[in-house]
Enzyme design. Structure first.
Site, PDB file in Angstrom:
ATOM      1  N   GLN B  59       0.868  -1.153   0.000  1.00 38.57           N
ATOM      2  CA  GLN B  59       0.000   0.000   0.000  1.00 38.57           C
ATOM      3  C   GLN B  59       0.915   1.216   0.000  1.00 38.57           C
ATOM      4  O   GLN B  59       1.589   1.476   0.978  1.00 38.57           O
ATOM      5  CB  GLN B  59      -0.862  -0.034   1.276  1.00 38.57           C
ATOM      6  CG  GLN B  59      -1.839   1.088   1.408  1.00 38.57           C
ATOM      7  CD  GLN B  59      -3.073   0.850   0.555  1.00 38.57           C
ATOM      8  OE1 GLN B  59      -3.650  -0.230   0.567  1.00 38.57           O
ATOM      9  NE2 GLN B  59      -3.441   1.848  -0.220  1.00 38.57           N
ATOM     10  N   THR B  61       2.059   5.386  -0.922  1.00 41.01           N
ATOM     11  CA  THR B  61       1.553   6.701  -0.549  1.00 41.01           C
ATOM     12  C   THR B  61       0.318   7.053  -1.347  1.00 41.01           C
ATOM     13  O   THR B  61      -0.612   7.640  -0.847  1.00 41.01           O
ATOM     14  CB  THR B  61       2.589   7.797  -0.846  1.00 41.01           C
ATOM     15  OG1 THR B  61       3.874   7.254  -0.766  1.00 41.01           O
ATOM     16  CG2 THR B  61       2.421   8.948   0.105  1.00 41.01           C
ATOM     17  N   PHE B  62       0.363   6.721  -2.629  1.00 38.22           N
ATOM     18  CA  PHE B  62      -0.774   7.147  -3.423  1.00 38.22           C
ATOM     19  C   PHE B  62      -1.443   5.988  -4.152  1.00 38.22           C
ATOM     20  O   PHE B  62      -2.000   6.151  -5.212  1.00 38.22           O
ATOM     21  CB  PHE B  62      -0.386   8.251  -4.405  1.00 38.22           C
ATOM     22  CG  PHE B  62       0.781   7.912  -5.275  1.00 38.22           C
ATOM     23  CD1 PHE B  62       0.620   7.130  -6.396  1.00 38.22           C
ATOM     24  CD2 PHE B  62       2.038   8.394  -4.973  1.00 38.22           C
ATOM     25  CE1 PHE B  62       1.686   6.824  -7.196  1.00 38.22           C
ATOM     26  CE2 PHE B  62       3.114   8.097  -5.783  1.00 38.22           C
ATOM     27  CZ  PHE B  62       2.941   7.314  -6.895  1.00 38.22           C
ATOM     28  N   GLU B  64      -2.277   1.350  -4.404  1.00 32.66           N
ATOM     29  CA  GLU B  64      -1.899  -0.015  -4.059  1.00 32.66           C
ATOM     30  C   GLU B  64      -0.794  -0.528  -4.987  1.00 32.66           C
ATOM     31  O   GLU B  64      -0.633  -0.036  -6.088  1.00 32.66           O
ATOM     32  CB  GLU B  64      -3.102  -0.941  -4.230  1.00 32.66           C
ATOM     33  CG  GLU B  64      -4.304  -0.549  -3.419  1.00 32.66           C
ATOM     34  CD  GLU B  64      -5.576  -1.080  -4.027  1.00 32.66           C
ATOM     35  OE1 GLU B  64      -6.283  -1.821  -3.331  1.00 32.66           O
ATOM     36  OE2 GLU B  64      -5.859  -0.760  -5.198  1.00 32.66           O
ATOM     37  N   ASP B 181      12.397   9.956   1.147  1.00 36.92           N
ATOM     38  CA  ASP B 181      11.645   8.935   1.893  1.00 36.92           C
ATOM     39  C   ASP B 181      12.493   7.696   2.097  1.00 36.92           C
ATOM     40  O   ASP B 181      12.074   6.580   1.796  1.00 36.92           O
ATOM     41  CB  ASP B 181      10.336   8.606   1.166  1.00 36.92           C
ATOM     42  CG  ASP B 181       9.343   7.902   2.094  1.00 36.92           C
ATOM     43  OD1 ASP B 181       9.585   7.889   3.320  1.00 36.92           O
ATOM     44  OD2 ASP B 181       8.346   7.359   1.593  1.00 36.92           O
TER      45      ASP B 181
END
Lengths: 288, 401
Positions: B59, B61-62, B64, B181
């Site tokens: 899953q 950030t934006f 699946e 990230d």
């Protein structure tokens, strides 16, 4: 990097005839699938696209802080790429102008919210343009094959100017203004589909040098092509061809009354499924 | 997208937007037909149905992420679905950044974006069509591997993994891209021991001209890996933020769980100063320019990085490198290029590919499918948060992957 890019692989073509053929095929394909009564002709479409290319630059220039030239170039490139595959009866140049600008701003980190994007427009236009931009986004990305990375000639332009200054102690301030001005015109032509950005930049500098009476050939032979005896001759040939394309191109812009007539004609023959004002529109575009 | 999907074939020019290009030479001979289809120019993005979705593996950030196979070539890929619902601003800028940045980058330690596909909504569903990003598939992610007690990396393999990570970072930074990230679950590792840095959803190109200070959002990076300058409100940060994350990840290779598990920003800062010493102008002169520095009160602490890590890590070069990464002052933090020169990589035992350890692993050790580490149960599982001016954060879910 450029050599491996989709820009080089999919969006540069051997000659003008090739580009024209793609446009014509895209036009024919759409006219055949959706046959309006009084269709806009291919020539009219070309004139309209040309008009809106210029309009796109004008539109992007109203923002403050100013949109970087590279970002405007990205928008312009998207806009012109679309019509190598699509026709104006589906995707109207006016709608595409806004869509490409919005997409390019996002891609090139000129951060704006949709509301800030619309703010420069007259109030009564804002909601329709907003609706248009958001609903066409996937269609536009799909037409571009999601190939969003565009190499602009502004970077090589500034690189070359810096190099001239450093290695050849050339006075470049005046030359910079002049070359940028030249570039702002040449990128409106099909040279963007014929030459890599570095050659487009070189052309702008070369022609500007000629106008200002600066001897650039010495710099070119000494610094750019010192190890390629043929390079100089080829480079000049490329520059001349580009300059010729620009000269040919310049005479073909529409006056105010003329483009409005074509726009009106297009308004009547466009495919309603692609008209943001039409109730069928939203569903069609959800399917991409 | 713009790419030769199979680096083994040296076939630089064929059209990437075609499925056959995922074909691995190992699976079948490279036939004439194959060559023909590889070279065939397909217009437009292809339909996602050319892939067979098999399993949801994450899953993001934006959207699946799925494990899938190309129906024709059976090549395994990872599909990342770009979530489009509730996007007032249209196609999310984070996805656009990821697409553009990955189209511009090519490195053996950066995950490859093969192409973009789309799905059509049918007449019968009212859903909007979506865009999928098609990535090379990697069997494992580092967070998953570290949470699996069966996986034990010897020192020489850790060296190889960390070295590949620095190579990826060094490549990104030389191209003026910040990852923003860094964390173990964004580091993918193939069965062959190749590391691929992934998830560029928060990455961005940074301005190279220093005409005026940048104003990037500091709401980036998962809390546990977030550098002190970000926590103190810096908006003109740069490459060192990624290297802080690498420091955390490197320590995690031995500790086996994230080393600084704060609950909120202030708690995170407390944990950092407990480990790395007090944040003050003596160790970090420019810190007083940061917005939040005057607003927080931290206890006096001494730096204990070496003391705390030595018993767990053992190798003194490793501890020294971590010590140089977890430096509070970003201007004194080691760069990726300097790190690649560090004795950790040149001392015995020399780096060896982790293939030996990974070859025998039966299952994919993705964090999402692997048995959960205790930390995932906590309700405040941190998420990277970016609320850029574009306001794209709407609809961001917690990311476990």
């Amino acid at each position: 990097m450029f050599n491996e890019s989709t820009h080089k692989k999919h969006w540069l073509f051997p000659d003008l005839a090739h580009i024209d053929k793609l446009r014509k095929e895209a036009y024919d394909k759409h006219i055949e699938t959706y046959t309006p009564l009084n269709p806009i002709t291919y020539e009219e479409q070309s004139l309209l696209i040309r008009h809106y290319s210029k309009e796109l630059i004008k539109f992007c220039s109203v923002y403050n802080p100013p949109v970087p030239p590279g970002t405007i170039y990205t928008a312009l490139t998207y806009f012109n790429r679309i019509y190598l595959r699509e026709a104006s009866i589906q995707l109207q140049p006016r709608d595409m102008m806004f869509s490409c600008a919005y997409l390019a701003f996002k891609v090139d980190e000129y951060n704006l919210s949709i509301d800030q994007f619309l703010k420069v427009l007259p109030k009564e236009m804002q909601s329709l343009v907003g609706h248009t931009v958001i609903s066409f986004e996937l269609t536009v990305m799909s037409a571009l094959n999601c190939e969003l990375a565009v190499y602009s000639p502004y970077r090589p332009l500034h690189g070359l100017l810096t190099d001239m200054k450093v290695r050849h102690s050339e006075e470049v301030e005046l030359l910079k203004d002049k070359s940028e001005k030249y570039l702002s015109l040449s990128i409106l032509t099909d040279v963007i589909f014929l030459y890599p950005p570095s050659q487009i930049a070189l052309c702008a500098i070369y022609i500007s040098c000629e106008d200002l009476g600066i001897d650039i050939e010495q710099y070119m032979t000494e610094c750019l092509f010192s190890d390629q005896p043929d390079g100089m001759k080829q480079a000049i040939k490329i520059v001349r061809t580009q300059d010729e394309i620009l000269k040919q191109h310049n005479n073909k812009y529409l006056g105010d009354s003329e483009w409005k007539i074509i726009e009106e004609k297009l308004g009547k023959c466009r495919n309603p499924e692609f008209d943001p004002r039409d109730p069928n529109f939203t569903f069609r575009n959800k399917q991409i | 997208m713009c790419a030769n999907a199979n680096p083994d074939t040296h076939n630089q020019d064929y059209n990437p937007s075609h499925s056959s290009s995922f074909h691995s030479q190992k699976d079948s001979p490279y036939s004439a037909l194959q060559q023909y289809t590889d070279n065939y120019e397909y217009p437009y993005c292809q339909d996602i149905n050319k892939y067979d979705k098999q399993l949801k593996i994450g899953q993001g950030t934006f959207g699946e992420v799925f494990y899938a196979k190309c129906r024709r070539t059976h090549r395994a890929v990872a599909l990342k679905k770009v979530k489009m619902e509730y996007e007032k601003e249209g196609f999310p800028i984070t996805a656009l950044r990821e697409i553009r940045i990955l189209q511009l980058l090519r490195h053996e330690n950066v995950v490859r974006l093969y192409e973009i596909c789309r799905s059509k909504s049918t007449l019968y569903n009212r859903e909007r069509g979506s865009i999928y990003m098609v990535f090379e598939f990697c069997e494992h992610d580092l967070a998953g591997l570290l949470s699996n007690p069966e996986v034990k990396f010897p020192l020489e393999e850790i060296k190889d993994i960390i070295r590949q990570l620095f190579r990826a970072i060094s490549y990104l930074h030389s191209n003026n891209v910040l990852h923003r990230d860094m964390k173990a679950s964004n580091i993918f590792i193939t069965r062959e021991g190749k590391l691929k840095l992934g998830d560029f959803g928060l990455a961005r190109a940074i301005a190279t001209s220093k005409m005026q200070p940048a104003k990037y959002t500091n709401r980036v990076v998962t809390l546990w890996y977030r550098a002190p300058e970000l926590l103190l409100g810096d908006r003109n940060y740069s490459f060192p933020i990624d290297l802080w994350g690498v420091g955390c990840i490197m320590a995690e290779m031995w500790i086996r769980s994230p080393i600084l598990q704060g609950t909120i920003e202030t708690h995170q800062l407390t944990l950092i100063s407990c480990l790395c010493g007090s944040i003050n102008t003596r160790v970090w002169p420019d810190v007083e320019k940061l917005e939040l520095f005057s607003k927080i009160v931290l206890k006096d602490e001494t730096r204990k990085v070496v003391e705390r890590l030595t018993p767990k890590v053992g190798n003194r070069y490793a501890v020294d490198l971590i010590d140089k990464l977890l430096v509070l002052d970003p201007s004194k933090r080691i760069t990726s290029n300097a790190a690649l020169e560090h004795e950790f990589f040149t001392s015995e035992p020399l780096p060896i590919s982790a293939e030996r350890t990974l070859r025998h692993l039966p299952d994919n050790c993705f964090e999402m499918t692997a048995p959960q580490r205790p930390r995932l149960g906590v309700s405040h599982a941190p998420k990277p948060r970016e609320t850029s001016q574009m306001g794209v954060s709407a609809g961001m879910g917690d990311r476990l992957y």
